[in-house]
Design an enzyme around this catalytic site. Structure first.
Site, PDB file in Angstrom:
ATOM      1  N   LYS A   1       0.845  -1.194   0.000  1.00 43.76           N
ATOM      2  CA  LYS A   1       0.000   0.000   0.000  1.00 43.76           C
ATOM      3  C   LYS A   1       0.880   1.243   0.000  1.00 43.76           C
ATOM      4  O   LYS A   1       1.835   1.325   0.768  1.00 43.76           O
ATOM      5  CB  LYS A   1      -0.923   0.002   1.228  1.00 43.76           C
ATOM      6  CG  LYS A   1      -2.005  -1.070   1.177  1.00 43.76           C
ATOM      7  CD  LYS A   1      -2.906  -0.976   2.387  1.00 43.76           C
ATOM      8  CE  LYS A   1      -3.841  -2.171   2.480  1.00 43.76           C
ATOM      9  NZ  LYS A   1      -5.017  -2.109   1.641  1.00 43.76           N
ATOM     10  N   LYS A  53     -13.797  -7.457  12.210  1.00 40.65           N
ATOM     11  CA  LYS A  53     -14.726  -7.452  11.080  1.00 40.65           C
ATOM     12  C   LYS A  53     -16.032  -6.851  11.566  1.00 40.65           C
ATOM     13  O   LYS A  53     -16.364  -6.935  12.758  1.00 40.65           O
ATOM     14  CB  LYS A  53     -15.000  -8.886  10.623  1.00 40.65           C
ATOM     15  CG  LYS A  53     -13.753  -9.593  10.101  1.00 40.65           C
ATOM     16  CD  LYS A  53     -13.728  -9.605   8.608  1.00 40.65           C
ATOM     17  CE  LYS A  53     -12.534 -10.334   8.063  1.00 40.65           C
ATOM     18  NZ  LYS A  53     -11.965  -9.686   6.879  1.00 40.65           N
ATOM     19  N   HIS A 102      -0.660  -8.379   8.921  1.00 40.31           N
ATOM     20  CA  HIS A 102      -0.829  -6.947   8.643  1.00 40.31           C
ATOM     21  C   HIS A 102      -0.531  -6.070   9.859  1.00 40.31           C
ATOM     22  O   HIS A 102       0.215  -5.096   9.771  1.00 40.31           O
ATOM     23  CB  HIS A 102      -2.245  -6.644   8.155  1.00 40.31           C
ATOM     24  CG  HIS A 102      -2.675  -7.450   6.960  1.00 40.31           C
ATOM     25  ND1 HIS A 102      -1.787  -7.903   6.006  1.00 40.31           N
ATOM     26  CD2 HIS A 102      -3.891  -7.894   6.557  1.00 40.31           C
ATOM     27  CE1 HIS A 102      -2.451  -8.581   5.068  1.00 40.31           C
ATOM     28  NE2 HIS A 102      -3.723  -8.594   5.391  1.00 40.31           N
TER      29      HIS A 102
END
Ligand code: BG6
Length: 526
Positions: A218, A376, A276
Site C-alpha cells: 500500500k 470485522k 498486517h
C-alpha cells in the site's frame, strides 16, 4: 525519447536528469512468464490478473511476457480470458480499454489440472518451453501460489519433480530466474510455518521466495518509511521520551463474504494480527535501516519482532481481548451475525475481533505501550496508526474555562482517506485564553493528482524485478507467529462463553475499552 543533438549544455543536463528520473521511476522487468496457481479463485480473478493488465496498460510490463493460469476448473484459454475480462471491467479501480485488453488477453494461457497431477505440470513445462522459444522469455518464471494453503506443498514438490524449479535440477533446461510468491497465511501456527519454510527451501533459495503481505504494497504504508526516514524533524521525537503510546487499528466494516470455510480455520489472529498488524507495528517502531534494501530493512523489522515482549500465558487474558460479531446494522444495512454466515458453525468460537497490548523492550520504546486492534463488521472501514505524544511537562494555562489540554497526536491514515494529520493545541480567538485542539492535515489524494498503483500492482512488479524489500523473510514470518502463539494457545484452551459479544456496526466488545482505559488512555474515535 528523441536522441537528437541537444542545443545547449543546460538542455543536455535537463535531458540527463529526465533520463535518470525515467530510469528510477519506470522500473522495467525482464521478459518473463507469470504462472498463477489457483487462477480461478477470487484473488487471481479480482486482483492479480486485473492488476497485471493494469501494469500492461501503464506500459510497465516487458514487451515479451505471458500469463499462465493454472487451476482445476474446466476453462479453455478463450473462456478464461472472457471471464477475467469481466473482472477487469467490473473493477472500480481499473480503467478498461478494449484494445489494451485484447493485447493483454492474447498473452494469457489456461491450463486445467489438479494440483497433484504430474500430467498438468508436464503440460505446463511444455507450454513454458514453447513460450520461451516463441517469445524469448529466457526461462524467467514467476510462480504465484494463489490457491488454498493446503495445496502449497504439492505444487512446490511437483514444480521440482517436473524440473521447472529447484536447486540444480535443470530447471526445465533453462537458465533464467525462478521466483515464487506465496500468499498468506504462511502456515497456520509456528510449527506449520517452520515446516512450510523447510519445504519451500528444499526447492527454492530464500532469495527466490517472496512471502507476500499486501499491506506492505500500500502506498501509504510505504510512505511511512519515507515519512520517518526522509524527514529530520521526526526522528528526535520518535522515542519513549516524547511518545506516550501508539495505537494501530485495522477496522473493517465488511464481514467474511463467501470465505467462511477459510475464516473458520483462521480467525482474526491468523488473518490480520500475525501479518498486517505486526507488519505495521514493525514499520512504526524499527530503527532506521542502513539502506532501503531488502535485507537491511528486514533486519531492522526482525529486531523489533525480537524486542516485542512475548505474552506469558498467564498474561493473555489481561493483555488481549477477543470478540465475535452478532447481528447488527452496518452502514445503514442489517447484516447477519458471524454464526449465521455461510459455512460457519452455528456455535463457532472463531474470533473476528482482537485487541492486544504489546510492549517493546528496547531503548527507543521501553515503557511505551502499543495497542493493536482489528475486527470485522465494525462501524467503519479504517486503517490508522496513531502516535500519541506526552502532555507538556507543565500545564501553564489553568484558568477556569481554558479548555482541556489534549496531547499532540500524529495520525497516519492508511485507508480509506490516505493522509497524515497532526493534532496540536491552538488559542481560540478572543480576549479570553481558551485552548482547543486543531488538526494540520495532509491529504494524499489532493496533494498528488496521480493514479496510485494498487498494492498488488506494486508487489507483482517488485517480484518481477527481483526486489524483496516489501516481502517477508522466513525469520520474520516465524517470529511473528511466535508472538501470536500464546494468544492462539490460551484462547483455544479456554473457549469463550460469551460469543457473540459485539453487535455488528459497533466498535467491538466492551472489554476492548477496558484494555486501554485501565491504563488511563482511550481508543481514538475514528
Ligand atoms: C486480507 C484478509 O489479508 O486482508 C481479509 O484475509 C481482509 O480478511 C483484507 O479483509 C483486508 O485488506 P484491505 O486491503 O482491504 O485492508
Amino acid at each position: 525519447m528523441e536522441s537528437r543533438a541537444v542545443g545547449s549544455a543546460g538542455m543536455e543536463t535537463l535531458l540527463v536528469d529526465r533520463l535518470r528520473e525515467g530510469l528510477t521511476l519506470r522500473r522495467m522487468p525482464q521478459p518473463s512468464a507469470a504462472v498463477i496457481f489457483g487462477a480461478t479463485g477470487d484473488l487471481a480473478r479480482n486482483r492479480l490478473i486485473p492488476d497485471l493488465y493494469n501494469l500492461g496498460r501503464k506500459g510497465l510490463l516487458p514487451g515479451s511476457f505471458a500469463v499462465v493460469a493454472f487451476a482445476r476448473r474446466p476453462f479453455t484459454s478463450e473462456t478464461f480470458r472472457e471471464q477475467v475480462r469481466e473482472a477487469v471491467r467490473e473493477s472500480p479501480e481499473i480503467r478498461y480499454d478494449a484494445t489494451t485488453w485484447e493485447n493483454f488477453a492474447a498473452r494469457i494461457h489456461y491450463i486445467q489440472s489438479d494440483y497433484t497431477d504430474p500430467q498438468g505440470y508436464a503440460r505446463l513445462g511444455a507450454l513454458l518451453a514453447d513460450l520461451d522459444g516463441r517469445l524469448g522469455l529466457g526461462g524467467n518464471r514467476l510462480f504465484y501460489l494463489a490457491t488454498p494453503p493446503s495445496a502449497y506443498e504439492a505444487i512446490i514438490r511437483h514444480l521440482a519433480e517436473a524440473g521447472l524449479a529447484g536447486h540444480g535440477r535443470g530447471r526445465g533446461g533453462t537458465t533464467g530466474w525462478k521466483r515464487i510468491i506465496i500468499e498468506k497465511p504462511f502456515g497456520s501456527d509456528l510449527e506449520t510455518s517452520r515446516a512450510l519454510n523447510a519445504k519451500v527451501h528444499e526447492v527454492f533459495e530464500e532469495g527466490e521466495i517472496y512471502r507476500i503481505d499486501h499491506y506492505l504494497g500500500k502506498e501509504t504504508v510505504q510512505n511511512l518509511m519515507i515519512f520517518r526516514f526522509a524527514n529530520t524533524i521526526l526522528e528526535p521525537i520518535w522515542t519513549r521520551q516524547y511518545v506516550d503510546h501508539v495505537q494501530i487499528t485495522v477496522a473493517e466494516s465488511g464481514g467474511i463474504g463467501g470465505r467462511g470455510g477459510y475464516y473458520e480455520e483462521a480467525g482474526v489472529v491468523r488473518d490480520i494480527l500475525q501479518n498486517h498488524l505486526l507488519q505495521l507495528l514493525t514499520l512504526v517502531a524499527m530503527e532506521p535501516p542502513a539502506a532501503i534494501e531488502a535485507d537491511a530493512v528486514r533486519n531492522e523489522k526482525v529486531k523489533i519482532l525480537h524486542a516485542i515482549r512475548p505474552l506469558a500465558p498467564g498474561e493473555v487474558e489481561r493483555l488481549t481481548v477477543r470478540g465475535q460479531y452478532g447481528r447488527g446494522v452496518v452502514e445503514g444495512r442489517e447484516v447477519p451475525g458471524y454464526r449465521q454466515e455461510e459455512r460457519v458453525a452455528p456455535d463457532s468460537v472463531t474470533p473476528t475481533y482482537v485487541a492486544v497490548r504489546f510492549e517493546i523492550d528496547n531503548w527507543r520504546w521501553a515503557g511505551v505501550p502499543f495497542y493493536l486492534r482489528s475486527g470485522k463488521r465494525l462501524a467503519k472501514r479504517v486503517t490508522e496508526i496513531a502516535i500519541q505524544f506526552k502532555l507538556p511537562p507543565l500545564v501553564l494555562f489553568q484558568q477556569a474555562g481554558v479548555g482541556a489540554m489534549q496531547p499532540n497526536m500524529l495520525a497516519l491514515n492508511i485507508q480509506p482517506d490516505e493522509g497524515i494529520a497532526l493534532r496540536f493545541a491552538a488559542k481560540v480567538p478572543g480576549q479570553a485564553t481558551r485552548i482547543r485542539p486543531v488538526n494540520m492535515k495532509f491529504d494524499y489524494g489532493t496533494s498528488f493528482g496521480t493514479e496510485e498503483p494498487t498494492a498488488y500492482e506494486r508487489l507483482l512488479l517488485d517480484a518481477m524485478i527481483g526486489d524483496r524489500t516489501l516481502f517477508a523473510r522466513h525469520d520474520e514470518v516465524e517470529k511473528a507467529w511466535a508472538l501470536v502463539m500464546p494468544i492462539l494457545e490460551v484462547w483455544a484452551a479456554h473457549p469463550p462463553t460469551d460469543f457473540p459479544n459485539y453487535e455488528a456496526g459497533t466498535w467491538g466488545p466492551p472489554a476492548a475499552r477496558s484494555l486501554i482505559e485501565r491504563d488511563g488512555r482511550r481508543w481514538r474515535r475514528l
